[in-house]
Design an enzyme around this catalytic site. Structure first.
Site: not given
Ligand code: GLY
Length: 385
Positions: A106, A198, A247, A249, A266, A300-301, A353
């Site tokens: 980051d 970032d 971010h 990635d 996405r 994060s997801s 990350c």
């Molecule tokens: N920002 C990364 C995610 O959680 O998908």
């Protein structure tokens, strides 16, 4: 001695920084970081140091990652954690605590023999670059070509943010639907008042930098990078479908020259694909995550499933429980090294990350020699701020 050299995320990795979980805090709410905490997350309203047992588990997985890398001939450097449970006070803002140093990606942006400490958009992360000073001093002392830069230090006053981004709309709480509409329309909590980025929003492909316009990086930062690297092309990408675009990635991840995996929730819009198509880059949907939820107290997801670390054009480290992602990598012709990492996720993300490139073999290449009409290209004349 040459220590710093990296132009992309897939050439053979020889030296890397791996983060640490020590002293990591859940930072108090602030204009930008509200965005990082999903609306339904139990982390809303929680602050302070993370429980020690979770720190120990995360550190065990980070140490194991470091060992796996060393076993593959990669030199591993580690940061020096600060006492993050201290306030950040500047002439322009104050916030009750800092964050951590698990995700060096980051903060540190490596471009060739340069490392840029990113400006950072969260107040709690204003001093995080200090965790890497020991590493950067060493590179500076030993590598006569290493150049150590800073993104312009932002003020992060209220002027930098849309202070009403999280307010109720017509008396109702902001919903994910509203957030999706906003991010698709490129309305972000961070404004264009000053340069904000970032490092993990930047995808490096030789002479081209593809940068996500999202909650943590704005167009002024892209213009700043364009001026820093006048021989490069800087592109602005965005990925509708992500209510929290923070971010690049876990969204758009290159595996080797000509191949990128894209989060199927996405997808890169059609008009932004022109530059990739004109240069025979294949963009394939990433495999579905193995888990329905991220681990507890995680920012994060579930798409950290695709947040992999490429060791060379044929080898990739993938989180060990991500069965579909492991299988897809195999089908794409990669040798896959599974490494358990979910205990580290809450501390700042996945395998990509948690690392920052120091040295990859290889030189700066032009992967996009065929130029087409490209709406992603950043130019001063077309400035969007
Ligand atoms: N920002 C990364 C995610 O959680 O998908």
């Amino acid at each position: 001695m040459k220590i710093v050299n990296s132009w992309n995320d897939f050439d053979p990795l020889k030296r890397v920084i791996v983060g640490r979980a020590d002293n990591c805090c859940i930072s108090p709410s602030e204009p930008a970081s509200e965005a990082k905490v999903p609306l339904d997350s139990p982390m809303r309203g929680m602050t302070g140091p993370r429980p020690l047992d979770t720190v120990e588990k995360a550190n065990a997985q980070l140490d194991n990652l470091a060992k796996v890398l060393e076993d593959h001939g990669v030199i591993v450097d580690r940061p020096e954690p600060l006492q993050f449970n201290q306030a950040v006070v500047t002439p322009f803002f104050m916030t009750g605590s800092q964050f951590g140093c698990m995700p060096p990606r980051d903060v540190l942006l490596t471009i060739g023999s340069d490392i840029i400490c990113a400006s950072m958009s969260f107040r709690s992360r204003f001093f995080e670059h200090y965790c890497y000073h020991k590493n950067l001093r060493e590179y500076f002392e030993k590598d006569p070509e290493f150049r150590w830069f800073y993104g312009p230090r932002p003020q992060l006053s209220d002027e930098s943010y849309d202070m009403h981004y999280w307010d109720d709309v017509d008396g109702h709480e902001v919903t994910e639907e509203i957030l999706l509409e906003r991010t698709a329309n490129l309305e972000m909590v961070t404004k264009e008042h000053e340069i904000l980025f970032d490092a993990a929003d930047v995808m490096r492909l030789g002479k081209d930098l593809f940068i996500q316009k999202g909650l943590t990086t704005n167009w002024k930062a892209m213009e700043w990078l364009r001026r820093m690297y006048p021989d490069f092309r800087v592109h602005s990408l965005n990925f509708p479908g992500d209510p929290y675009p923070i971010h690049i990635d876990a969204t758009f991840v290159p595996l080797r020259p000509g191949l990128i995996i894209n989060n199927p929730h996405r997808r890169l819009p059609k008009e932004q694909r022109a530059i990739f198509e004109a240069n025979d880059w294949e963009i394939v949907d990433a495999a579905m995550p193995a888990h329905e939820e991220p681990p507890e107290l995680c920012y994060s997801s579930v798409w950290l499933s695709m947040n992999c670390l490429v060791l060379d054009h044929n080898t990739v480290i993938v989180e060990a429980s991500e069965t579909a992602q492991l299988e897809q990598m195999d089908k794409l012709g990669m040798n896959v090294i599974p490494v358990p990492f979910r205990d580290a996720y809450p501390f700042g993300g996945g395998l990509h990350c948690a690392t920052a490139d120091v040295y990859r073999e290889g030189e700066c290449q032009d992967y996009f020699p065929n130029q087409v009409e490209d709406p992603t290209l950043i130019t001063y004349a077309d400035k969007r701020w």
